[in-house]
Design a protein around this motif. Structure first.
Motif, mmCIF file in Angstrom:
data_model
loop_
_atom_site.group_PDB
_atom_site.id
_atom_site.type_symbol
_atom_site.label_atom_id
_atom_site.label_comp_id
_atom_site.label_asym_id
_atom_site.label_seq_id
_atom_site.Cartn_x
_atom_site.Cartn_y
_atom_site.Cartn_z
ATOM 1 N N PRO A 1 36.815 31.142 25.629
ATOM 2 C CA PRO A 1 35.984 32.210 26.205
ATOM 3 C C PRO A 1 34.918 32.801 25.288
ATOM 4 O O PRO A 1 33.817 33.115 25.756
ATOM 5 C CB PRO A 1 37.013 33.275 26.597
ATOM 6 C CG PRO A 1 38.256 32.494 26.849
ATOM 7 C CD PRO A 1 38.248 31.395 25.837
ATOM 8 N N VAL A 2 35.215 32.957 23.997
ATOM 9 C CA VAL A 2 34.241 33.602 23.120
ATOM 10 C C VAL A 2 33.063 32.697 22.797
ATOM 11 O O VAL A 2 32.032 33.166 22.320
ATOM 12 C CB VAL A 2 34.924 34.081 21.813
ATOM 13 C CG1 VAL A 2 35.065 32.943 20.821
ATOM 14 C CG2 VAL A 2 34.178 35.260 21.184
ATOM 15 N N LYS B 1 38.147 39.407 17.735
ATOM 16 C CA LYS B 1 37.158 39.396 18.828
ATOM 17 C C LYS B 1 37.379 38.187 19.756
ATOM 18 O O LYS B 1 37.135 38.271 20.963
ATOM 19 C CB LYS B 1 35.733 39.405 18.277
ATOM 20 C CG LYS B 1 35.304 38.120 17.585
ATOM 21 C CD LYS B 1 33.811 38.160 17.245
ATOM 22 C CE LYS B 1 33.373 36.814 16.644
ATOM 23 N NZ LYS B 1 31.916 36.774 16.372
ATOM 24 N N ASP B 2 37.823 37.073 19.192
ATOM 25 C CA ASP B 2 38.130 35.910 20.019
ATOM 26 C C ASP B 2 39.288 36.221 20.967
ATOM 27 O O ASP B 2 39.258 35.875 22.156
ATOM 28 C CB ASP B 2 38.548 34.721 19.137
ATOM 29 C CG ASP B 2 37.382 34.060 18.428
ATOM 30 O OD1 ASP B 2 36.382 34.740 18.192
ATOM 31 O OD2 ASP B 2 37.492 32.859 18.117
ATOM 32 N N ILE B 3 40.303 36.863 20.424
ATOM 33 C CA ILE B 3 41.496 37.182 21.211
ATOM 34 C C ILE B 3 41.168 38.209 22.281
ATOM 35 O O ILE B 3 41.655 38.118 23.423
ATOM 36 C CB ILE B 3 42.619 37.667 20.277
ATOM 37 C CG1 ILE B 3 43.012 36.517 19.328
ATOM 38 C CG2 ILE B 3 43.829 38.139 21.075
ATOM 39 C CD1 ILE B 3 43.940 36.923 18.206
ATOM 40 N N ASP B 4 40.317 39.176 21.947
ATOM 41 C CA ASP B 4 39.874 40.166 22.939
ATOM 42 C C ASP B 4 39.176 39.476 24.110
ATOM 43 O O ASP B 4 39.424 39.788 25.280
ATOM 44 C CB ASP B 4 38.895 41.160 22.302
ATOM 45 C CG ASP B 4 39.562 42.075 21.284
ATOM 46 O OD1 ASP B 4 40.796 42.254 21.357
ATOM 47 O OD2 ASP B 4 38.840 42.605 20.411
ATOM 48 N N ALA B 5 38.286 38.534 23.791
ATOM 49 C CA ALA B 5 37.536 37.825 24.835
ATOM 50 C C ALA B 5 38.479 36.994 25.712
ATOM 51 O O ALA B 5 38.332 36.955 26.944
ATOM 52 C CB ALA B 5 36.481 36.926 24.203
ATOM 53 N N TYR C 1 48.570 40.193 17.210
ATOM 54 C CA TYR C 1 47.462 40.806 17.954
ATOM 55 C C TYR C 1 47.426 40.261 19.395
ATOM 56 O O TYR C 1 47.238 41.016 20.355
ATOM 57 C CB TYR C 1 46.142 40.529 17.243
ATOM 58 C CG TYR C 1 44.984 41.339 17.752
ATOM 59 C CD1 TYR C 1 44.831 42.689 17.411
ATOM 60 C CD2 TYR C 1 44.029 40.770 18.599
ATOM 61 C CE1 TYR C 1 43.762 43.430 17.892
ATOM 62 C CE2 TYR C 1 42.953 41.504 19.082
ATOM 63 C CZ TYR C 1 42.837 42.843 18.723
ATOM 64 O OH TYR C 1 41.774 43.589 19.202
ATOM 65 N N ALA C 2 47.621 38.935 19.544
ATOM 66 C CA ALA C 2 47.618 38.333 20.881
ATOM 67 C C ALA C 2 48.789 38.830 21.717
ATOM 68 O O ALA C 2 48.669 38.991 22.946
ATOM 69 C CB ALA C 2 47.658 36.806 20.759
ATOM 70 N N ARG C 3 49.923 39.109 21.068
ATOM 71 C CA ARG C 3 51.102 39.585 21.804
ATOM 72 C C ARG C 3 50.886 40.981 22.398
ATOM 73 O O ARG C 3 51.606 41.392 23.311
ATOM 74 C CB ARG C 3 52.331 39.614 20.881
ATOM 75 C CG ARG C 3 53.020 38.270 20.679
ATOM 76 C CD ARG C 3 53.568 37.684 21.969
ATOM 77 N NE ARG C 3 54.576 38.498 22.597
ATOM 78 C CZ ARG C 3 55.875 38.254 22.560
ATOM 79 N NH1 ARG C 3 56.339 37.202 21.905
ATOM 80 N NH2 ARG C 3 56.733 39.040 23.189
ATOM 81 N N LYS C 4 49.880 41.683 21.921
ATOM 82 C CA LYS C 4 49.563 42.978 22.522
ATOM 83 C C LYS C 4 49.017 42.798 23.949
ATOM 84 O O LYS C 4 49.109 43.713 24.775
ATOM 85 C CB LYS C 4 48.526 43.718 21.672
ATOM 86 C CG LYS C 4 49.040 44.151 20.299
ATOM 87 C CD LYS C 4 47.942 44.857 19.525
ATOM 88 C CE LYS C 4 48.438 45.312 18.150
ATOM 89 N NZ LYS C 4 47.378 45.989 17.367
ATOM 90 N N TYR C 5 48.442 41.628 24.204
ATOM 91 C CA TYR C 5 47.851 41.347 25.513
ATOM 92 C C TYR C 5 48.769 40.541 26.426
ATOM 93 O O TYR C 5 48.803 40.779 27.635
ATOM 94 C CB TYR C 5 46.542 40.563 25.337
ATOM 95 C CG TYR C 5 45.400 41.358 24.765
ATOM 96 C CD1 TYR C 5 44.779 42.361 25.509
ATOM 97 C CD2 TYR C 5 44.908 41.089 23.486
ATOM 98 C CE1 TYR C 5 43.697 43.074 25.000
ATOM 99 C CE2 TYR C 5 43.838 41.790 22.966
ATOM 100 C CZ TYR C 5 43.234 42.793 23.723
ATOM 101 O OH TYR C 5 42.171 43.502 23.208
ATOM 102 N N VAL C 6 49.446 39.543 25.864
ATOM 103 C CA VAL C 6 50.262 38.636 26.688
ATOM 104 C C VAL C 6 51.598 38.361 26.002
ATOM 105 O O VAL C 6 51.723 38.461 24.783
ATOM 106 C CB VAL C 6 49.539 37.288 26.923
ATOM 107 C CG1 VAL C 6 48.270 37.477 27.739
ATOM 108 C CG2 VAL C 6 49.229 36.585 25.612
#
Length: 503
Positions: free
Chosen positions: A48-49, A79-83, A128-133
């Motif tokens: 995505p980024v 920023k990659d993980i956010d995107a 950081y990714a585990r905060k989202y999924v």
């Protein structure tokens, strides 16, 4: 009962990185739906980024597909993980795929870092990714060339940080199968928390061993394979999905299988090849045009007696109707007879011998013999005894000269020779033949058609000939269209002669 092997398809991410294979969002959705129907477990939909187009494609695929997990790739960068998280917001089942290089070359030269810092960055990215999924996959880039002891350290750390899948890529296609298998086995035996995650293979084909390496990884404990349709991907490509699926089906004693509907393999392969402008090589395993084609007479005879003589996979299992008995100059009478029977012709032995001799002559001129060619051979051989007029010899001189034809025609029991000029080679030959017969005939229709395609194709010629009030139609076919045209004219003359006798 077979143990489940998860299929992670990266056709739309790694496969699409091939120059000239880029798809728009609508096309990607179509491929994603085909992959869903095929039964893959995970679709890596993009990075995505990397671009607004990739971001939008991941978002739209997330809305269009519901059964597989939708995965988005990132670097170990916030920023990659956010995107990725934003692009996956609408996915019913989602995964973030993050990672970093772990080989000496990547650590010291690509990343200008050191082993301890790489472990820290890997752990931070997973957390950081585990905060989202909840489903986070970590890729240890260039693991194929990494030190096994250090690799085990990284794998243990990222699993402790929350990674649910750990990808062990042979990024450069460097490993030998035994070497890659031992690497997976080492991790299974030396990572204390390995039971909390799934090990995944991701093998490139630079040395032509992607499928072999993948299977060795599976045999040694990996339970996810990262693959692409037709094996497309950067450089020499990735592991081919269809090869892994069918290798495991052929070797059921391994007790490992996928949920892929193998009957859709051929159609999915053709769709991807067409949409990505990446034709599949003819000898490609499982889905190549020749994968189930037999041209050797010995092989054809064996397959006709028992398919398993030369086939380990039933073509029906991968979405084909049957094996292809490819008729070439190496084919035997058994193959020719089989194909003719399928077309509705049951020939006596003497008839088969005659057609076979003419078949070999045509096969030496033409690479592929198709059904239309066979119909021409049978039709031309049938009823020859009743033909009073036969063309025995034809020579054409053309080019910068005035077209000139010399013919030898057998009429009844005698042979006659004539030479004539014309405004073209066919016209010259027809005029030469006309000088040898008593009939006043006129060609009122003349049509040439290619049966298939290619400069070596058989041309079929139809002529309508008028003799007084009588109209007859002549047909012939040959790789030499002039010869076919003259043959069609002679065929019509025989019909004129036969009709006049009846009257």
């Amino acid at each position: 009962m077979s143990e489940k092997l998860y299929v992670f398809d990266t056709t739309l991410r790694d496969g699409e990185q091939v120059p000239g294979c880029q798809l728009n969002t609508i096309e990607k959705i179509e491929v994603a739906r085909a992959l869903e129907a095929l039964g893959v477990d995970v679709i890596e939909a993009g990075f995505p980024v990397s671009s607004p187009g990739d971001f939008n494609s991941v978002r739209e695929i997330s809305k269009a597909v519901s059964l597989p997990v939708i995965c988005a790739l990132t670097r170990a960068v916030p920023k990659d993980i956010d995107a990725a998280a934003d692009a996956l917001a609408l996915a019913k089942r989602k995964r973030i795929h993050t990672g970093i290089g772990v080989s000496h070359s990547h650590i010291y030269h690509k990343l200008n870092s050191n082993p301890d810092e790489i472990v820290e960055r890997a752990v931070a990215a997973v957390k950081y990714a585990r905060k989202y999924v909840e489903d986070v996959e970590f890729y240890a880039e260039d693991a194929g060339r990494a030190d096994n002891e250090y690799l085990a350290r990284v794998v243990q750390a990222v699993i402790a940080a929350g990674a649910t899948v750990v990808n062990i890529p042979d990024t450069t296609g460097y490993c030998l199968p035994l070497e890659y298998g031992r690497k997976i086995k080492y991790l299974m035996e030396h990572v204390d928390n390995i039971h909390r995650a799934i090990l995944s293979t991701h093998c490139h084909n630079d040395l032509g061993m992607a499928t072999a390496n993948t299977l060795e990884g599976v045999i040694n404990g990996a339970r996810q394979v990262e693959v692409t349709i037709n094996g497309i991907g950067e450089r020499a490509g990735n592991t081919a999905l269809e090869e892994v699926v069918m290798a495991l089906r052929c070797h059921r004693h391994l007790g490992i299988d996928t949920s892929v509907d193998s009957k859709l393999l051929t159609s999915t392969s053709r769709m991807v090849a067409s949409m990505m402008n990446m034709p599949v090589q003819a000898n490609k395993a499982i889905v190549g045009r020749n994968a189930f084609a037999h041209s050797s007479g010995i092989h054809q005879d064996g397959v006709l007696k028992n398919r398993e003589s030369y086939e380990i996979i039933d073509p029906v299992d991968v979405g084909l109707d049957e094996s292809v008995i490819a008729l070439t100059a190496r084919s035997g009478r058994a193959a020719l007879s089989h194909r003719l029977e399928l077309l509705g012709y049951k020939l006596e032995q003497n008839e088969l011998d005659e057609v076979y001799a003419r078949f070999l002559d045509l096969a030496d001129k033409k690479k592929d013999i198709r059904d239309d060619d066979l119909l021409y051979l049978v039709g031309d051989a049938g009823g020859r005894a009743s033909k009073r007029i036969r063309l025995k010899y034809l020579q054409i001189l053309t080019g910068t000269l005035i077209p000139t034809a010399t013919v030898i025609v057998r009429i009844g029991e005698s042979e006659r020779t004539a030479t004539h000029t014309g405004n073209g080679p066919v016209d010259a030959a027809v005029k030469a033949i006309k000088t040898l017969i008593n009939e006043q005939v006129l060609i009122t229709e003349f049509l040439i058609q290619a049966m298939n395609k290619g400069s070596d194709d058989v041309g079929r010629v139809h002529v309508q000939v008028k003799c007084g009030q009588l109209l007859v139609h002549g047909f012939s076919a040959d790789t030499d269209v002039v010869k076919a045209a003259v043959g069609a004219f002679v065929d019509a003359l025989n019909l004129v002669n036969a009709t006049e006798k009846k009257e």
